[in-house]
Design an enzyme around this catalytic site. Structure first.
Site, PDB file in Angstrom:
ATOM      1  N   HIS A   1      20.415  50.591  -2.157  1.00  0.00           N
ATOM      2  CA  HIS A   1      20.518  51.221  -0.836  1.00  0.00           C
ATOM      3  C   HIS A   1      21.450  52.423  -0.905  1.00  0.00           C
ATOM      4  CE1 HIS A   1      24.019  48.550  -0.830  1.00  0.00           C
ATOM      5  NE2 HIS A   1      24.452  49.021   0.336  1.00  0.00           N
TER       6      HIS A   1
ATOM      7  N   HIS B   1      24.282  53.289   0.611  1.00  0.00           N
ATOM      8  CA  HIS B   1      25.732  53.290   0.815  1.00  0.00           C
ATOM      9  C   HIS B   1      26.351  53.827  -0.478  1.00  0.00           C
ATOM     10  CE1 HIS B   1      25.721  50.169   4.291  1.00  0.00           C
ATOM     11  NE2 HIS B   1      25.670  51.412   4.741  1.00  0.00           N
TER      12      HIS B   1
ATOM     13  N   ASP C   1      28.811  53.336  -2.352  1.00  0.00           N
ATOM     14  CA  ASP C   1      29.286  52.515  -3.473  1.00  0.00           C
ATOM     15  C   ASP C   1      28.136  52.021  -4.354  1.00  0.00           C
ATOM     16  OD1 ASP C   1      28.739  50.992  -1.087  1.00  0.00           O
ATOM     17  OD2 ASP C   1      29.578  49.218  -2.030  1.00  0.00           O
ATOM     18  N   HIS C   2      26.893  52.395  -4.000  1.00  0.00           N
ATOM     19  CA  HIS C   2      25.743  51.975  -4.808  1.00  0.00           C
ATOM     20  C   HIS C   2      24.979  53.139  -5.435  1.00  0.00           C
ATOM     21  CE1 HIS C   2      25.941  47.683  -3.597  1.00  0.00           C
ATOM     22  NE2 HIS C   2      26.656  48.240  -2.624  1.00  0.00           N
TER      23      HIS C   2
ATOM     24  N   ASP D   1      23.365  44.698  -1.226  1.00  0.00           N
ATOM     25  CA  ASP D   1      24.189  43.967  -0.276  1.00  0.00           C
ATOM     26  C   ASP D   1      23.279  43.284   0.751  1.00  0.00           C
ATOM     27  OD1 ASP D   1      26.126  45.415  -1.631  1.00  0.00           O
ATOM     28  OD2 ASP D   1      26.714  46.641   0.067  1.00  0.00           O
TER      29      ASP D   1
END
Ligand SMILES: [Zn+2]
Ligand SMILES: [Zn+2]
Length: 309
Positions: A62, A64, A66-67, A212
């Site tokens: 996804h 976000h 941090d990914h 997540d």
């Protein structure tokens, strides 16, 4: 046949000195697949000795940061280091535009082809296949479009014993049937059972990446019997309300998914920076699912074949 998961990052959104943002590499039959590419992933490749060019595809869960925030840097470095081989990128539909805008605005030309595949977050979907393996996307429930990934070996053929080939003077077409697990009939009327003349191959191995996501019991049916499950456990049960509000899971919920899925092993990750002691996640998960372990940067998990009965 190799099947390993190598952890490059297993922290949540806020940076810490303890954990890097999400990234890992799956080695399945010596093909390397990167799953998520948080900020600093290429430095982790350097640190752990992984050659960038060996990565044949990247799977992003996804958008976000941090990914995926490490992706542009990694793609540029692959070019600078002389990559010519095509790179497949699987991820949310908006990822293609996001990468292309970055490349265009910085006038970056890549000497290799990028091929994008948009994932679907509504159903389990076969997204990649070759002669030995399959990769599926898994529908996760997060604040934005998000999918997990399931890496699965294909069933290996049965091995026909040499003595049987000689004894029954088997034809190639008969050997082919036995290799598929079928019994065969001889001209004499005799039935040759596959189980009597073949060595049974081990069951295909499976690895699921689920990060997540909010606690989603129905996910378990999509990953039944998985050998290794990486499931996010951003929070502990003390922050269960916060976990639900932010569409994340607790260690206890991750363990419940592993139990419902009849997983053989659970790897906990995506740890919130609010906790200083990762052992607390394990303490919470193990009473529910005792084959739980903690992800950590540099950890390599081997997925063995189960013994054939
Ligand atoms: Zn995250
Ligand atoms: Zn997220």
């Amino acid at each position: 046949m190799t099947f390993k998961v190598f952890i490059f990052g297993c922290g949540a959104a806020t940076p810490t000195l303890q954990h890097h943002p999400s990234s890992q590499v799956v080695n399945l039959h010596d093909k390397l697949f990167m799953v998520d590419c948080g900020e600093g992933t290429q430095m982790q490749c350097r640190k752990f000795g992984l050659g960038f060019q060996k990565i044949s595809a990247i799977f992003i869960s996804h958008l976000h940061g941090d990914h995926y925030l490490g992706l542009i840097g990694l793609l540029s470095s692959m070019h600078l280091l002389g990559r010519k081989q095509k790179l497949r990128i699987f991820g949310p539909p908006a990822l293609k535009e996001l990468v292309q805008i970055n490349l265009e605005l910085s006038a970056t030309h890549l000497d290799y082809e990028l091929e994008f595949f948009a994932t679907n977050d509504q159903k389990k979907d076969l997204i990649f296949e070759d002669h030995t393996l399959q990769v599926y996307s898994l529908p996760l429930k997060h604040r934005v479009f998000c999918t997990g990934y399931l890496f699965e070996e294909k069933q290996r053929p049965f091995k026909v014993k040499k003595e049987a080939i000689e004894e029954y003077e088997l034809m190639p077409s008969q050997i082919l049937k036995l290799k598929k697990g079928e019994d065969i009939g001889l001209e004499s009327g005799e039935i040759i059972k596959c189980s009597d003349v073949c060595i049974t191959p081990p069951a295909p191995r499976k690895y699921a990446y689920c990060s997540d996501t909010i606690f989603q019991p129905e996910l378990a049916s999509l990953i039944q019997g998985v050998d290794l499950l990486y499931h996010e456990s951003t929070f502990l049960e003390t922050e269960k309300v916060r976990a639900t509000q932010t569409f994340h899971s607790t260690a206890s919920q991750a363990a419940t998914i592993a139990k419902l899925a009849n997983a053989k092993q659970l790897l906990l990750g995506h740890f919130s920076s609010r906790y200083r002691n990762d052992a607390l996640f394990l303490d919470e998960a193990r009473p529910i699912f005792d084959q739980a372990m903690l992800a950590d940067e540099g950890l390599m998990v081997d997925i063995p074949y189960q013994p054939v009965h």
